[in-house]
Write a protein that holds these residues in place. Sequence first.
Motif, PDB file in Angstrom:
ATOM      1  N   GLU A  26       0.781  -1.316   0.130  1.00  0.00           N
ATOM      2  CA  GLU A  26      -0.127  -0.085  -0.099  1.00  0.00           C
ATOM      3  C   GLU A  26       0.940   1.148   0.015  1.00  0.00           C
ATOM      4  N   SER A  29       2.827   1.581  -3.418  1.00  0.00           N
ATOM      5  CA  SER A  29       1.854   2.082  -4.570  1.00  0.00           C
ATOM      6  C   SER A  29       1.719   3.411  -4.314  1.00  0.00           C
ATOM      7  N   ARG A  31      -0.790   4.332  -2.241  1.00  0.00           N
ATOM      8  CA  ARG A  31      -2.169   4.537  -1.602  1.00  0.00           C
ATOM      9  C   ARG A  31      -2.111   4.961  -0.270  1.00  0.00           C
TER      10      ARG A  31
END
Length: 75
Positions: A26, A29, A31
């Motif tokens: 996470e 990426s 995000r």
Amino acid sequence: MNGIEIISASAGTGKTYTISELIADEVGSGRVEPDRILATTFTDKAATELLSRIRVRLLQGGLVDEAAKLDGAMI
């Protein structure tokens, strides 16, 4: 990952591995910001291990800044 995710399992089932991979993916990426992470464990030793595994995974991916920002995470 949206909101809260709970991973519950007995000892030796790979919780730390799973959680560290999930968080590293996470963060990697983009995000999730590393300093916005809240993760709980049952012991200080487990928390240290989790933080270490996430940091190593990020560093292996060349994400040095993100690894440094883990200091702001609450684990």
